[in-house]
Design a protein around this motif. Sequence first.
Motif, PDB file in Angstrom:
ATOM      1  N   LEU A 186      -3.714   0.458   8.251  1.00  0.00           N
ATOM      2  CA  LEU A 186      -3.863  -0.722   7.397  1.00  0.00           C
ATOM      3  C   LEU A 186      -5.057  -0.559   6.457  1.00  0.00           C
ATOM      4  O   LEU A 186      -4.959  -0.810   5.246  1.00  0.00           O
ATOM      5  N   GLU A 187      -6.195  -0.122   6.998  1.00  0.00           N
ATOM      6  CA  GLU A 187      -7.402   0.037   6.181  1.00  0.00           C
ATOM      7  C   GLU A 187      -7.240   1.145   5.145  1.00  0.00           C
ATOM      8  O   GLU A 187      -7.710   1.024   4.010  1.00  0.00           O
ATOM      9  N   TYR A 189      -4.500   2.026   3.729  1.00  0.00           N
ATOM     10  CA  TYR A 189      -3.664   1.489   2.650  1.00  0.00           C
ATOM     11  C   TYR A 189      -4.488   0.579   1.748  1.00  0.00           C
ATOM     12  O   TYR A 189      -4.414   0.662   0.520  1.00  0.00           O
ATOM     13  N   ARG A 190      -5.284  -0.285   2.349  1.00  0.00           N
ATOM     14  CA  ARG A 190      -6.109  -1.215   1.565  1.00  0.00           C
ATOM     15  C   ARG A 190      -7.087  -0.474   0.654  1.00  0.00           C
ATOM     16  O   ARG A 190      -7.252  -0.799  -0.518  1.00  0.00           O
ATOM     17  N   ARG A 191      -7.748   0.525   1.198  1.00  0.00           N
ATOM     18  CA  ARG A 191      -8.845   1.186   0.498  1.00  0.00           C
ATOM     19  C   ARG A 191      -8.385   2.310  -0.426  1.00  0.00           C
ATOM     20  O   ARG A 191      -8.998   2.553  -1.467  1.00  0.00           O
ATOM     21  N   THR A 214       0.816  -3.331   8.967  1.00  0.00           N
ATOM     22  CA  THR A 214       0.653  -3.431   7.510  1.00  0.00           C
ATOM     23  C   THR A 214       1.728  -4.330   6.906  1.00  0.00           C
ATOM     24  O   THR A 214       1.459  -5.109   5.977  1.00  0.00           O
ATOM     25  N   LEU A 218       0.010  -7.461   5.182  1.00  0.00           N
ATOM     26  CA  LEU A 218       0.007  -7.316   3.714  1.00  0.00           C
ATOM     27  C   LEU A 218       1.390  -7.383   3.080  1.00  0.00           C
ATOM     28  O   LEU A 218       1.498  -7.356   1.856  1.00  0.00           O
ATOM     29  N   ARG A 220       3.632  -5.080   3.006  1.00  0.00           N
ATOM     30  CA  ARG A 220       3.845  -3.825   2.289  1.00  0.00           C
ATOM     31  C   ARG A 220       4.600  -2.853   3.188  1.00  0.00           C
ATOM     32  O   ARG A 220       4.414  -2.838   4.404  1.00  0.00           O
TER      33      ARG A 220
END
Length: 418
Positions: A186-187, A189-191, A214, A218, A220
Amino acid sequence: MTYRVKSDFLSVVVERGFLADCTDLQGLDEALLAGVVPAYIGYDATAKSLHVGHLLNVMLLRWFQKTGGKPITLMGGGTTKVGDPSFRSEERPLLTPQAIDDNIASMQRVFARYLDYGEGATGALMLNNAEWLDGLNYLDFLRDIGRHFSVNRMLSFESVKSRLDREQSLSFLEFNYMILQAYDFLELYRRYGCLLQMGGSDQWGNIVNGIDLTRRVLEREIFGLTTPLLTTSDGRKMGKSASGAVWLDAAMLSPYEFWQFWRNTTDADVGRFLKLYTELPVAECDRLGRLDGAGINEAKIVLANEVTGLLHGPEAAAAAEATAREVFEKGGVGEDLPTLALSAAEVGDGISVVQLIVRSGLAASGKEAKRLIADQGARLNDAPLTDPGLMLDAAALAEPVKLSAGRKRHALVVLADQ
């Protein structure tokens, strides 16, 4: 109807035998065709070096970059503090933060042999999940992330279920691991817009967890791809030798010993290993794998040279081959053999040949060394070794002594004071 992949990366993955499973093969293929995709594989820092068991996925990252992807090597500075319970019979020993950092620094040197960490759209990234895991607030994490996980479902994963079925302890600390790994995806993907996690097939449950998380947090869609867990044709776990793990760090295993591991590949595995561990064209891998007799032995030398050349450089591969030919074809000593250096104090009035066999790595224990001698598998300076009680003094070690276990494993014993 089976979907036929179109992207360069998945074409390589399918053709060379890297694919075990994928969460959405067509969706991933379309994403790869649309532009540069970041993808990651995670590595916990539980040892000072990667070993041959990791090499399949390191090669996968290398192909990913060569075909236009952006590889991410995610170091588990945070998750190593917990320990992955996947298919473990017991809890991993916990490491200090300093030991974890030291292991990561050592492993980085190996990755640099295979990946280009330079700038650019496809430049590889080396990240550490301690960056986001170390600062987590536990209550916030439980509320925002933990609520998305079903304990019933987590208990059904084979990596956990196998431990519980054997009535082996699974600590709450370890049980958290799969949540943390899902949070990594998840992180990332975010970053970094990371769309793909890859790993061995034993990581399937952890990868799917990250995809589900995720999607829930999100909304996504991201992807997972796994590689097969390899065993050799005779059933042994890939990456293990008679003397232990086959390390990728030259400080822990010499280039010659690494080369020799590949030279000793079973005939039936040569073609498959050429496709997975080298960059030779598939047709050439298949041709070499079909050889027999003296031909298959030369194919094994090609395999050993190619794999060693990628890791340690072409010069190291050439030196290893020269040493092997000196030892095997001419009966010589060879300058590059693994060497046990003894001080005069260690030798004293004499040291047993059984102890030398063990200390040089040719046997795991004194019992195994004595069995090797009894089975007529040990040699001293190319002569059969029949007396397990033989003692060697400083005079006997005035010149390097060559020990052999079978026809393919050798070591030198020298006096360090000379």
